[in-house]
Write a protein that holds these residues in place. Structure first.
Motif, PDB file in Angstrom:
ATOM      1  N   PRO A 121       0.526   1.477 -10.843  1.00  0.00           N
ATOM      2  CA  PRO A 121       1.709   0.645 -11.072  1.00  0.00           C
ATOM      3  C   PRO A 121       2.698   0.778  -9.917  1.00  0.00           C
ATOM      4  O   PRO A 121       2.858   1.856  -9.345  1.00  0.00           O
ATOM      5  N   ARG A 122       3.357  -0.339  -9.593  1.00  0.00           N
ATOM      6  CA  ARG A 122       4.305  -0.336  -8.481  1.00  0.00           C
ATOM      7  C   ARG A 122       5.521  -1.174  -8.860  1.00  0.00           C
ATOM      8  O   ARG A 122       5.393  -2.253  -9.432  1.00  0.00           O
ATOM      9  N   GLY A 123       6.697  -0.652  -8.531  1.00  0.00           N
ATOM     10  CA  GLY A 123       7.920  -1.397  -8.761  1.00  0.00           C
ATOM     11  C   GLY A 123       8.433  -1.995  -7.472  1.00  0.00           C
ATOM     12  O   GLY A 123       7.830  -2.898  -6.897  1.00  0.00           O
ATOM     13  N   ARG A 139       0.797  -1.226   0.000  1.00  0.00           N
ATOM     14  CA  ARG A 139       0.000   0.000   0.000  1.00  0.00           C
ATOM     15  C   ARG A 139       0.825   1.270   0.000  1.00  0.00           C
ATOM     16  O   ARG A 139       0.327   2.330  -0.397  1.00  0.00           O
ATOM     17  N   TRP A 140       2.067   1.206   0.434  1.00  0.00           N
ATOM     18  CA  TRP A 140       2.884   2.409   0.579  1.00  0.00           C
ATOM     19  C   TRP A 140       4.229   2.257  -0.124  1.00  0.00           C
ATOM     20  O   TRP A 140       4.726   1.158  -0.300  1.00  0.00           O
ATOM     21  N   ASP A 141       4.810   3.390  -0.488  1.00  0.00           N
ATOM     22  CA  ASP A 141       6.238   3.394  -0.801  1.00  0.00           C
ATOM     23  C   ASP A 141       6.968   3.948   0.423  1.00  0.00           C
ATOM     24  O   ASP A 141       6.390   4.025   1.517  1.00  0.00           O
ATOM     25  N   ARG A 142       8.217   4.351   0.284  1.00  0.00           N
ATOM     26  CA  ARG A 142       8.998   4.790   1.442  1.00  0.00           C
ATOM     27  C   ARG A 142       8.520   6.116   2.023  1.00  0.00           C
ATOM     28  O   ARG A 142       8.938   6.515   3.111  1.00  0.00           O
ATOM     29  N   LEU A 168       9.898   7.970  -2.938  1.00  0.00           N
ATOM     30  CA  LEU A 168       9.967   8.862  -1.785  1.00  0.00           C
ATOM     31  C   LEU A 168       8.934   9.984  -1.836  1.00  0.00           C
ATOM     32  O   LEU A 168       9.034  10.938  -1.071  1.00  0.00           O
ATOM     33  N   SER A 169       7.941   9.864  -2.733  1.00  0.00           N
ATOM     34  CA  SER A 169       6.970  10.950  -2.861  1.00  0.00           C
ATOM     35  C   SER A 169       5.519  10.476  -2.795  1.00  0.00           C
ATOM     36  O   SER A 169       4.611  11.254  -3.067  1.00  0.00           O
ATOM     37  N   GLY A 170       5.290   9.217  -2.442  1.00  0.00           N
ATOM     38  CA  GLY A 170       3.923   8.710  -2.426  1.00  0.00           C
ATOM     39  C   GLY A 170       3.383   8.436  -3.806  1.00  0.00           C
ATOM     40  O   GLY A 170       2.170   8.369  -4.005  1.00  0.00           O
TER      41      GLY A 170
END
Length: 455
Positions: A69-71, A29-32, A76-78
């Motif tokens: 899309p997700r890698g 659900r999240w990136d950093r 770092l920006s949502g």
């Protein structure tokens, strides 16, 4: 509708490609950036091919539901935050890399790590230069989506300078080939460049053709510490007026101390700023550059200057710079920024950020790709202190405003994502923002591709 979408996905894709368990989906659900507003998706699809991505997009387009899309989730920006009730297309299983040394290109799937592309190129005596600090765990697809830079971009450029072509799945499910293995190709509009940095809002990139160059020569490294920020930033300007180094990085006192807490390598905790510099020119020419840099550092009041041509020793200092964000992150919750300014205004930006930190009583650590004016202010917040978080939110906006007032940008390489979206319209201006929205509407009329990111 949700049941129909899940049924269609199940009928078209292998069962192991689809994740619907809420606990399992939570990790996607999240990136950093840890966007607090991330939603709960309907499903995660772990694609293994362009055809898989096309299938998902066609099903989503028919139902008019979001596709994100997700890698590797290292953003770092949502930019890859989940959207409530949407589908996340995870590209982490698409990892193939094929290098052609004759044409010096690599054809890469989006889930391959930056470090894996470098390693594959190195087997043929070649090099892929873009090198974000997270190069060991960030994906090429994410690098292209945000036009990532890195430590050596001051000399070698950023991701877009190495993208020759790509395969993109559009919002209606069509897959199109843009560019290709040709160095020169000006037929039609430069659509390849349009998709670089588009953050998954115009299409989903499923393959990239990258330009490679001959392997970098072993660099000579110089580290200099300064008792004042002004001395460090003036040295950057003096260096850039005379030469083009392969690395010119800055760390402030807060980041120096955070890294020293982790690595215990004897960094000067009292220094206001530190520069990590490299020259990869041949032999005596590199020695000449480093000698000139030493003179410039001394002229601007450096407290210590140390140079080495030992590869391991030099890499240790580069590692210290790469460690800055994870080291600072251990001090509290981070609000990460990515502002850049014209090089002559770098000193004004760094000193201005220091003033904002004092005024708002918030710790802000600053690291920078100093040679091109791209800084990463890191606001450190105690997650249990609501009042401090409120002050930090104000400071975050003030840093953005400061950068733009100095002729700068709200992002140099991390992307707008969801964190910086509130500042985009003012930064671009009415006409340019309207043009962006027209392009978005033309390529994604139902706004299903990463809605809420950027626009």
């Amino acid at each position: 509708m949700s049941a129909e979408v899940l049924s269609a996905l199940s009928a078209a894709l292998p069962a192991e490609a689809i994740v619907t368990d809420p606990d399992s989906m939570d990790a996607y659900r999240w990136d950093r950036a840890n966007d607090p507003d991330a939603g709960m998706p309907l499903a995660i699809v772990r694609a293994t091919s362009t055809e898989d991505v096309q299938t998902v997009v066609r099903i989503a387009a028919a139902a008019k539901i979001p596709v994100v899309p997700r890698g590797a989730g290292s953003g770092l920006s949502g930019g890859s935050s989940a959207v409530e009730g949407g589908i996340i297309v995870c590209l982490d299983r698409m990892r193939e890399i094929a290098v052609d040394p004759a044409t010096r290109i690599a054809v890469v799937q989006p889930g391959a790590f930056n470090a894996e592309v470098k390693a594959a190129a190195a087997e043929h005596g070649l090099w892929y230069p873009p090198d974000p600090s997270s190069y060991e765990f960030c994906s090429i697809g994410g690098n292209v989506a945000t036009n990532a830079g890195g430590l050596c971009c001051v000399k070698y450029g950023v991701t877009t300078d190495y993208v020759l072509g790509m395969t993109v799945v559009l919002a209606d499910g069509r897959a199109v080939e843009l560019g290709g293995p040709r160095v020169k190709d000006v037929a039609g509009l430069s659509l390849t460049k349009l998709f670089v940095g588009s953050e998954g809002t115009l299409g989903i990139i499923t393959e990239v053709t990258l330009r490679l160059i001959p392997a970098q020569l072993p660099p000579t490294t110089l580290v200099a510490t300064f008792p004042t920020l002004e001395g460090a930033t003036q040295t950057v300007l003096d260096i850039c007026a005379q030469m083009r180094l392969s690395m010119l990085e800055f760390m402030d006192r807060a980041s120096i101390n955070a890294v020293e807490d982790e690595l215990r390598m004897g960094l000067d905790r009292e220094a206001a700023g530190m520069l990590v510099i490299q020259s990869d020119e041949p032999g005596e020419y590199a020695s000449g550059q480093i000698a000139t840099v030493e003179e410039l550092c001394a002229k601007n009041g450096a407290s210590e200057v140390y140079a080495t041509d030992d590869a391991d020793e030099g890499e240790a200092f580069v590692t210290a710079r790469r460690m800055a964000i994870p080291a600072v992150e251990k001090k509290g919750t981070l609000l990460l920024e990515d502002v850049g300014v014209p090089l002559p205004r770098l000193g004004d930006l760094v000193v201005g950020i220091e003033r904002i930190a004092e005024d708002r009583d918030v710790l802000i650590s600053v690291i920078a790709h100093a040679g091109d004016g791209n800084t990463h202010p890191l606001l450190i917040v105690d997650p249990t202190d609501a009042e401090q978080r409120a002050r930090a939110d104000i400071a975050y906006g003030e840093v953005m405003d400061l950068a733009t007032s100095l002729g700068g940008t709200i992002t140099g390489e991390h992307g707008v994502g969801r964190l910086k979206k509130p500042w985009l319209a003012d930064y671009l201006g009415t006409d340019v923002m309207e043009l962006n929205l027209r392009i978005k509407a033309a390529l994604d009329p139902d706004n299903i591709l990463n809605p809420g990111a950027v626009y």
